[in-house]
Write a protein that holds these residues in place. Structure first.
Motif, PDB file in Angstrom:
ATOM      1  N   GLN A  34       0.568  -0.377   6.624  1.00 51.79           N
ATOM      2  CA  GLN A  34      -0.671   0.390   6.549  1.00 51.79           C
ATOM      3  C   GLN A  34      -0.601   1.469   5.468  1.00 51.79           C
ATOM      4  O   GLN A  34      -1.578   1.711   4.762  1.00 51.79           O
ATOM      5  CB  GLN A  34      -0.979   1.021   7.918  1.00 51.79           C
TER       6      GLN A  34
ATOM      7  N   ASP B 201       1.310 -10.143   8.067  1.00 54.37           N
ATOM      8  CA  ASP B 201       1.021  -9.122   7.068  1.00 54.37           C
ATOM      9  C   ASP B 201       2.309  -8.681   6.384  1.00 54.37           C
ATOM     10  O   ASP B 201       3.286  -8.331   7.034  1.00 54.37           O
ATOM     11  CB  ASP B 201       0.343  -7.924   7.715  1.00 54.37           C
TER      12      ASP B 201
ATOM     13  N   HIS C 295      -3.009   1.819  -1.765  1.00 58.47           N
ATOM     14  CA  HIS C 295      -3.663   0.850  -2.640  1.00 58.47           C
ATOM     15  C   HIS C 295      -5.163   1.142  -2.736  1.00 58.47           C
ATOM     16  O   HIS C 295      -5.733   1.177  -3.840  1.00 58.47           O
ATOM     17  CB  HIS C 295      -3.432  -0.566  -2.103  1.00 58.47           C
ATOM     18  N   GLU C 296      -5.769   1.373  -1.602  1.00 60.68           N
ATOM     19  CA  GLU C 296      -7.204   1.666  -1.581  1.00 60.68           C
ATOM     20  C   GLU C 296      -7.512   2.951  -2.349  1.00 60.68           C
ATOM     21  O   GLU C 296      -8.479   3.013  -3.118  1.00 60.68           O
ATOM     22  CB  GLU C 296      -7.686   1.791  -0.136  1.00 60.68           C
TER      23      GLU C 296
ATOM     24  N   PHE D 173       2.329  -6.226   3.868  1.00 60.06           N
ATOM     25  CA  PHE D 173       2.247  -4.832   3.454  1.00 60.06           C
ATOM     26  C   PHE D 173       1.854  -3.957   4.635  1.00 60.06           C
ATOM     27  O   PHE D 173       0.931  -4.281   5.379  1.00 60.06           O
ATOM     28  CB  PHE D 173       1.255  -4.681   2.306  1.00 60.06           C
TER      29      PHE D 173
ATOM     30  N   TRP E 220       1.053   1.408   2.613  1.00 59.81           N
ATOM     31  CA  TRP E 220       0.877   0.784   1.305  1.00 59.81           C
ATOM     32  C   TRP E 220      -0.591   0.442   1.086  1.00 59.81           C
ATOM     33  O   TRP E 220      -1.142   0.659   0.001  1.00 59.81           O
ATOM     34  CB  TRP E 220       1.742  -0.475   1.184  1.00 59.81           C
ATOM     35  N   LEU E 221      -1.243  -0.099   2.109  1.00 64.59           N
ATOM     36  CA  LEU E 221      -2.648  -0.485   1.986  1.00 64.59           C
ATOM     37  C   LEU E 221      -3.553   0.723   1.741  1.00 64.59           C
ATOM     38  O   LEU E 221      -4.482   0.657   0.931  1.00 64.59           O
ATOM     39  CB  LEU E 221      -3.099  -1.244   3.236  1.00 64.59           C
ATOM     40  N   GLU E 222      -3.264   1.830   2.434  1.00 67.58           N
ATOM     41  CA  GLU E 222      -4.052   3.047   2.219  1.00 67.58           C
ATOM     42  C   GLU E 222      -3.860   3.583   0.808  1.00 67.58           C
ATOM     43  O   GLU E 222      -4.814   4.003   0.150  1.00 67.58           O
ATOM     44  CB  GLU E 222      -3.667   4.103   3.257  1.00 67.58           C
TER      45      GLU E 222
END
Length: 156
Positions: A105, A101, A111-112, A103, A107-109
């Motif tokens: 967590q 992975d 992004h969402e 990115f 960054w992913l949050e």
């Protein structure tokens, strides 16, 4: 009566041949599975690439209409992203980077959250919300580019 038994045995013979042929066709289907899997992966990758072309154009149009002051920034981010993607693929082929992975967590949050805001604004056709979220979206893509840069520098 003899003809009935003869017909019965011929029917059983045909049934056995049909079952044997059917069983062999299942084996053939299993042999083709690897080829079908490769085709599925290639087709999915082609769709993904073509989808991003449309998505980029969509962002171009939205930036022109709702955030013209950020259009040049978006074009630079997009150009840099395409270059970094190309370098990333080359580094993966050489084995310089891991397939893990990239990115975190956080960054992913983020992004969402931004994608949800963006989708809601577009769905409602809320011009003010679109104008508010586009710069956030572009900034988020810039962070993605920075993450790729750091990963590529670390692998060098």
């Amino acid at each position: 009566m003899k003809s009935f038994y003869r017909l019965f045995f011929v029917g059983q013979g045909l049934l056995i041949i049909l079952l044997a042929f059917t069983a062999l066709s299942f084996v053939q289907a299993e042999e083709n599975t690897a080829e079908q899997s490769d085709c599925h992966h290639e087709c999915a990758m082609k769709f993904h690439k073509e989808f991003h072309v449309h998505l980029d154009y969509y962002y171009d149009l939205l930036a022109e209409k709702f955030a013209p002051e950020h259009l040049d920034q978006w074009k630079e981010i997009k150009k840099e992203r395409d270059l970094l993607k190309k370098k990333w693929k080359e580094a993966k082929k050489r084995g310089d980077v891991e397939k893990g992975d990239l990115f975190n967590q956080k960054w992913l949050e983020e992004h969402e959250k931004i994608q949800e805001q963006f989708s809601n604004a577009v769905e409602k056709r809320d011009i003010e919300a679109i104008q508010d979220v586009l710069p956030k979206l572009f900034s988020h893509y810039q962070k993605m580019n920075e993450t790729w840069k750091k990963a590529l520098e670390a692998s060098s």
